[in-house]
Design a protein around this motif. Structure first.
Motif, PDB file in Angstrom:
ATOM      1  N   HIS A 318      57.951  38.880 -16.926  1.00  0.00           N
ATOM      2  CA  HIS A 318      58.193  40.077 -16.109  1.00  0.00           C
ATOM      3  C   HIS A 318      56.952  40.966 -16.081  1.00  0.00           C
ATOM      4  N   LEU A 319      56.367  41.188 -17.243  1.00  0.00           N
ATOM      5  CA  LEU A 319      55.164  42.016 -17.312  1.00  0.00           C
ATOM      6  C   LEU A 319      54.046  41.406 -16.478  1.00  0.00           C
ATOM      7  N   GLU A 320      53.881  40.102 -16.566  1.00  0.00           N
ATOM      8  CA  GLU A 320      52.825  39.441 -15.803  1.00  0.00           C
ATOM      9  C   GLU A 320      53.048  39.610 -14.306  1.00  0.00           C
ATOM     10  N   ARG A 321      54.289  39.438 -13.865  1.00  0.00           N
ATOM     11  CA  ARG A 321      54.592  39.613 -12.425  1.00  0.00           C
ATOM     12  C   ARG A 321      54.309  41.042 -11.983  1.00  0.00           C
ATOM     13  N   ARG A 322      54.709  41.992 -12.799  1.00  0.00           N
ATOM     14  CA  ARG A 322      54.505  43.396 -12.418  1.00  0.00           C
ATOM     15  C   ARG A 322      53.019  43.748 -12.348  1.00  0.00           C
ATOM     16  N   ILE A 323      52.240  43.263 -13.317  1.00  0.00           N
ATOM     17  CA  ILE A 323      50.794  43.549 -13.297  1.00  0.00           C
ATOM     18  C   ILE A 323      50.157  42.893 -12.082  1.00  0.00           C
ATOM     19  N   ASP A 324      50.488  41.635 -11.836  1.00  0.00           N
ATOM     20  CA  ASP A 324      49.931  40.949 -10.670  1.00  0.00           C
ATOM     21  C   ASP A 324      50.350  41.645  -9.374  1.00  0.00           C
ATOM     22  N   GLY A 325      51.562  42.199  -9.377  1.00  0.00           N
ATOM     23  CA  GLY A 325      52.076  42.844  -8.176  1.00  0.00           C
ATOM     24  C   GLY A 325      51.475  44.204  -7.884  1.00  0.00           C
ATOM     25  N   LEU A 326      50.707  44.757  -8.820  1.00  0.00           N
ATOM     26  CA  LEU A 326      50.071  46.052  -8.557  1.00  0.00           C
ATOM     27  C   LEU A 326      49.076  45.971  -7.414  1.00  0.00           C
ATOM     28  N   ASP A 327      48.438  44.817  -7.259  1.00  0.00           N
ATOM     29  CA  ASP A 327      47.438  44.630  -6.205  1.00  0.00           C
ATOM     30  C   ASP A 327      46.420  45.763  -6.213  1.00  0.00           C
ATOM     31  N   ASP A 328      45.939  46.059  -7.426  1.00  0.00           N
ATOM     32  CA  ASP A 328      44.970  47.133  -7.623  1.00  0.00           C
ATOM     33  C   ASP A 328      43.638  46.483  -7.984  1.00  0.00           C
ATOM     34  N   PRO A 329      42.585  46.701  -7.212  1.00  0.00           N
ATOM     35  CA  PRO A 329      41.305  46.036  -7.506  1.00  0.00           C
ATOM     36  C   PRO A 329      40.724  46.404  -8.859  1.00  0.00           C
ATOM     37  N   ARG A 330      41.186  47.482  -9.446  1.00  0.00           N
ATOM     38  CA  ARG A 330      40.695  47.872 -10.757  1.00  0.00           C
ATOM     39  C   ARG A 330      41.331  47.056 -11.877  1.00  0.00           C
ATOM     40  N   VAL A 331      42.425  46.351 -11.557  1.00  0.00           N
ATOM     41  CA  VAL A 331      43.109  45.484 -12.520  1.00  0.00           C
ATOM     42  C   VAL A 331      42.798  44.046 -12.142  1.00  0.00           C
ATOM     43  N   LEU A 345      40.473  44.750 -16.894  1.00  0.00           N
ATOM     44  CA  LEU A 345      40.058  45.767 -15.935  1.00  0.00           C
ATOM     45  C   LEU A 345      38.697  45.426 -15.351  1.00  0.00           C
ATOM     46  N   ALA A 346      38.412  45.972 -14.199  1.00  0.00           N
ATOM     47  CA  ALA A 346      37.144  45.706 -13.511  1.00  0.00           C
ATOM     48  C   ALA A 346      35.986  46.519 -14.071  1.00  0.00           C
ATOM     49  N   GLY A 347      36.249  47.445 -14.953  1.00  0.00           N
ATOM     50  CA  GLY A 347      35.199  48.254 -15.563  1.00  0.00           C
ATOM     51  C   GLY A 347      35.546  48.558 -17.003  1.00  0.00           C
ATOM     52  N   ASP A 348      34.647  49.228 -17.687  1.00  0.00           N
ATOM     53  CA  ASP A 348      34.847  49.551 -19.100  1.00  0.00           C
ATOM     54  C   ASP A 348      35.688  50.811 -19.257  1.00  0.00           C
ATOM     55  N   TRP A 349      36.899  50.718 -18.781  1.00  0.00           N
ATOM     56  CA  TRP A 349      37.773  51.889 -18.735  1.00  0.00           C
ATOM     57  C   TRP A 349      38.869  51.876 -19.789  1.00  0.00           C
ATOM     58  N   ALA A 350      38.960  50.810 -20.583  1.00  0.00           N
ATOM     59  CA  ALA A 350      40.104  50.678 -21.487  1.00  0.00           C
ATOM     60  C   ALA A 350      40.219  51.839 -22.479  1.00  0.00           C
ATOM     61  N   PRO A 393      48.243  52.761 -12.669  1.00  0.00           N
ATOM     62  CA  PRO A 393      47.332  53.237 -11.616  1.00  0.00           C
ATOM     63  C   PRO A 393      46.886  54.682 -11.823  1.00  0.00           C
ATOM     64  N   GLY A 394      47.800  55.554 -12.214  1.00  0.00           N
ATOM     65  CA  GLY A 394      47.428  56.941 -12.462  1.00  0.00           C
ATOM     66  C   GLY A 394      46.489  57.080 -13.650  1.00  0.00           C
ATOM     67  N   LEU A 395      46.720  56.282 -14.695  1.00  0.00           N
ATOM     68  CA  LEU A 395      45.816  56.310 -15.839  1.00  0.00           C
ATOM     69  C   LEU A 395      44.415  55.853 -15.433  1.00  0.00           C
ATOM     70  N   LEU A 396      44.361  54.850 -14.561  1.00  0.00           N
ATOM     71  CA  LEU A 396      43.067  54.378 -14.068  1.00  0.00           C
ATOM     72  C   LEU A 396      42.387  55.431 -13.188  1.00  0.00           C
ATOM     73  N   ASP A 397      43.180  56.166 -12.418  1.00  0.00           N
ATOM     74  CA  ASP A 397      42.601  57.256 -11.630  1.00  0.00           C
ATOM     75  C   ASP A 397      41.856  58.227 -12.558  1.00  0.00           C
ATOM     76  N   LEU A 398      42.521  58.619 -13.642  1.00  0.00           N
ATOM     77  CA  LEU A 398      41.906  59.554 -14.586  1.00  0.00           C
ATOM     78  C   LEU A 398      40.702  58.930 -15.279  1.00  0.00           C
ATOM     79  N   ALA A 399      40.843  57.644 -15.673  1.00  0.00           N
ATOM     80  CA  ALA A 399      39.771  56.992 -16.413  1.00  0.00           C
ATOM     81  C   ALA A 399      38.524  56.787 -15.558  1.00  0.00           C
ATOM     82  N   THR A 400      38.714  56.411 -14.308  1.00  0.00           N
ATOM     83  CA  THR A 400      37.563  56.116 -13.467  1.00  0.00           C
ATOM     84  C   THR A 400      36.835  57.378 -13.009  1.00  0.00           C
TER      85      THR A 400
END
Length: 405
Positions: A318-331, A345-350, A393-400
């Motif tokens: 389920h987690l894998e499907r949900r992550i893949d389903g985000l369709d977010d280029p940062r993931v 992630l596509a950058g050093d944002w972890a 996605p919101g966490l990535l917004d803040l991180a990026t």
């Protein structure tokens, strides 16, 4: 001037921590007080979803009634006896581990207190072959005691304490040709994690593990699988080696086995390997004490009775499907198995994602600059996993906004 804001309980305890404890962990991020299931609360009453699970330790989550009852009952009967004697929980837990591991007749268990201690026992087992060479992998983490540290690859961990145990070589992860070249007549053992946890949650290809089994058998060396993080249901089977179709000569366990009570184990497969360590050649004052073994039995009983192996598989999918389903280029993806996962992630944002996640009530582990590790309790629900996915996605917004790509 306005009055200064009053210090929180967290600040108070962190100050006391820094005054009283050796600072090998740096400044802690939280001061936790109690938990329930996959949730924990800090001393200021803030609630967090624990998606790290004590680094894959809290297999049943926090405050699970079966674990609480087992430990409470055993504490009222017998907490510790020396290893001049044994106890019912010690015998029964060893038998149960061998059963769920599908271990052949003549297999055996040595109990200790941690994963590093289990690796130390494995090193001594390997030395009983009469050889001194050990092959481990680049990216490996096997512990911080001096023998285990020799097998661990990260230079920052190793270099301050060198020289370490001699004869250890590290081969590139997944490189069958390099493994074949490294194993020779002086090799006592090949020690591998089925999934490198601290290395970034990087699974071994089944072909790599099968090659390790083949070359060690041909060389007369032992294959030791470090299941300290992957074992006890974490990947959706009792042990990760069962998914690869490879039977080791020995495996090491800890973390989830006690559900939070310290315990480790070396499991030897078959009478020939089990007979290599004899009376007086190894030991542990606290290893196999009744309290820890009662906890281990409660963990294994609960995984069986609550069908948690199947739940881990379905929740991980389920987690894998949900992550893949985000369709977010940062993931860029998700790797691992069951409920041992890294979201890449596509950058050093972890680190920034984990920091903002903590502010949002999520406990995450930035296992690499570009990867967030998840090792939640095996009882975590898909709704709880969705809380993380929906927030990402919101966490990535803040991180990026604050971290360069």
């Amino acid at each position: 001037m306005p009055d200064a804001a009053p210090a929180t309980h967290t600040e108070e305890y962190l100050g006391r921590y820094e005054s009283a404890l050796v600072q090998v962990f740096g400044r802690p991020q939280l001061v936790l007080e109690h938990g329930d299931g996959a949730w924990v609360w800090d001393v200021d009453g803030r609630r967090y979803l624990d998606l790290v699970g004590g680094l894959a330790v809290n297999a049943l989550g926090h405050n699970h009634p079966a674990l609480v009852a087992a430990v409470s009952k055993q504490a009222g009967q017998l907490v510790h006896v020396s290893n001049f004697y044994t106890s019912v929980p010690q015998v029964e837990l060893a038998e149960r581990i061998l059963r769920v591991a599908d271990a052949p007749v003549g297999s055996a268990v040595f109990f200790c207190n941690s994963g590093a201690e289990a690796i130390e026992a494995a090193v001594k087992l390997a030395r009983r072959t009469g050889r001194t060479g050990i092959v481990a992998a680049e990216g490996a983490f096997h512990g911080r005691t001096t023998g285990a540290l020799a097998l661990t690859h990260k230079p920052a961990y190793r270099e301050p304490f060198e020289p370490l145990l001699p004869g250890v070589v590290h081969v590139p992860w997944g490189d069958v040709a390099a493994l074949e070249a490294a194993v020779g007549p002086d090799t006592s053992a090949v020690v591998l994690e089925p999934i490198q946890g601290e290395g970034g949650v990087v699974p071994a290809a089944p072909d790599f593990l099968r090659a390790a089994r083949r070359v060690t058998a041909e060389a007369g060396a032992l294959l030791v699988l470090d299941e300290i993080q992957t074992g006890v249901g974490r990947t959706g089977s009792w042990f990760a080696f069962q998914q690869a179709g490879v039977i080791p000569d020995a495996m090491t366990l800890a973390k989830g086995l006690g559900g939070g009570i310290p315990i480790g184990a070396l499991v030897t497969f078959g009478p020939e390997v089990s007979g290599m360590l004899t009376a007086g050649q190894h030991g542990s004052t606290f290893g196999g004490n009744p309290l820890a073994c009662a906890a281990g039995l409660a963990v294994l009983d609960t995984i069986e009775s609550e069908g948690l192996l199947a739940h881990v598989r379905s929740a991980g999918e389920h987690l894998e499907r949900r992550i893949d389903g985000l369709d977010d280029p940062r993931v860029t993806g998700i790797r691992g198995s069951g409920l041992l996962r890294a979201v890449t992630l596509a950058g050093d944002w972890a680190p920034a994602v984990a920091a903002h996640g903590r502010e949002a009530g999520l406990i995450l582990n930035p296992v690499a600059p570009d990867a967030v590790r998840l090792a939640p309790p095996l009882v975590v629900t898909t709704d709880q996993l969705d809380l993380f996915v929906d927030a990402l996605p919101g966490l990535l917004d803040l991180a990026t906004e604050e971290t360069p790509r």
